[in-house]
Design a protein around this motif. Structure first.
Motif, PDB file in Angstrom:
ATOM      1  N   UNK A 226     -12.111   4.301   3.580  1.00  0.00           N
ATOM      2  CA  UNK A 226     -12.449   5.345   2.441  1.00  0.00           C
ATOM      3  C   UNK A 226     -10.978   6.058   2.015  1.00  0.00           C
ATOM      4  N   UNK A 227     -10.708   5.966   0.835  1.00  0.00           N
ATOM      5  CA  UNK A 227      -9.312   6.344   0.267  1.00  0.00           C
ATOM      6  C   UNK A 227      -9.269   7.969  -0.188  1.00  0.00           C
ATOM      7  N   UNK A 228     -10.745   8.598   0.032  1.00  0.00           N
ATOM      8  CA  UNK A 228     -10.660  10.141  -0.565  1.00  0.00           C
ATOM      9  C   UNK A 228      -9.807  10.947  -0.320  1.00  0.00           C
TER      10      UNK A 228
ATOM     11  N   UNK B  15      -7.440   4.484  -9.352  1.00  0.00           N
ATOM     12  CA  UNK B  15      -7.100   5.003  -8.004  1.00  0.00           C
ATOM     13  C   UNK B  15      -8.150   4.142  -7.096  1.00  0.00           C
ATOM     14  N   UNK B  16      -7.413   3.528  -6.034  1.00  0.00           N
ATOM     15  CA  UNK B  16      -8.318   2.884  -5.169  1.00  0.00           C
ATOM     16  C   UNK B  16      -9.360   3.598  -4.448  1.00  0.00           C
ATOM     17  N   UNK B  17     -10.640   3.467  -4.274  1.00  0.00           N
ATOM     18  CA  UNK B  17     -11.790   4.316  -3.707  1.00  0.00           C
ATOM     19  C   UNK B  17     -11.874   3.745  -2.163  1.00  0.00           C
TER      20      UNK B  17
ATOM     21  N   UNK C  46     -12.494  -1.550  -4.272  1.00  0.00           N
ATOM     22  CA  UNK C  46     -13.206  -0.978  -5.241  1.00  0.00           C
ATOM     23  C   UNK C  46     -12.020   0.146  -5.937  1.00  0.00           C
ATOM     24  N   UNK C  47     -12.018  -0.007  -7.093  1.00  0.00           N
ATOM     25  CA  UNK C  47     -10.937   0.847  -7.943  1.00  0.00           C
ATOM     26  C   UNK C  47     -11.800   1.883  -8.955  1.00  0.00           C
ATOM     27  N   UNK C  48     -11.645   3.067  -9.071  1.00  0.00           N
ATOM     28  CA  UNK C  48     -12.070   3.595  -9.791  1.00  0.00           C
ATOM     29  C   UNK C  48     -11.132   3.803 -11.222  1.00  0.00           C
TER      30      UNK C  48
END
Length: 126
Positions: free
Chosen positions: A3-5, A104-106, A93-95
């Protein structure tokens, strides 16, 4: 799953503090914007930069076994089918905001049949 949050939150803090310009983070390529339009999944999360439209999630697939499909965007239903066809591949998954080009990568994760196989019991001779 990765996760990249936290990375996203730090970048947005830099933008909102004025230390990073919006032009630096709103740089989605035309290919990513088209993929969002045709293969993306709409969310209810508003864009953190322009707040004009909800973000779209785009899933990109990579893996040696995918051959020509590697590096392409796929819809969620396609990912399910691919998970039953291939041993292992990565999904990123990218938003993306289709209005201001924020992206941004999610998250990233691995799919495929490899993890579904039940380990067989070994005999004492093995």
């Amino acid at each position: 799953m990765v996760d990249y949050s936290l990375q996203r939150r730090a970048l947005l803090a830099e933008v909102h503090a004025g230390r990073t310009g919006t032009m630096e983070v709103c740089d989605a390529s035309p290919y990513l914007l088209r993929a969002a339009k045709f293969h993306g999944t709409a969310t209810e999360v508003p864009c953190p930069v322009c707040r004009k439209e909800p973000l779209t999630h785009v899933s990109w697939v990579y893996g040696d076994e995918l051959k020509h499909a590697a590096g392409s965007a796929r819809a969620p239903e396609e990912l399910v089918k691919m998970a039953n066809l291939f041993d292992e591949f990565s999904v990123y998954v990218v938003e993306v905001c289709r209005t201001c080009s924020w992206n941004h990568l999610v998250q990233s994760y691995v799919l495929g049949k490899r993890g579904l196989e039940k380990p067989r019991r070994r005999t004492a001779a093995e």
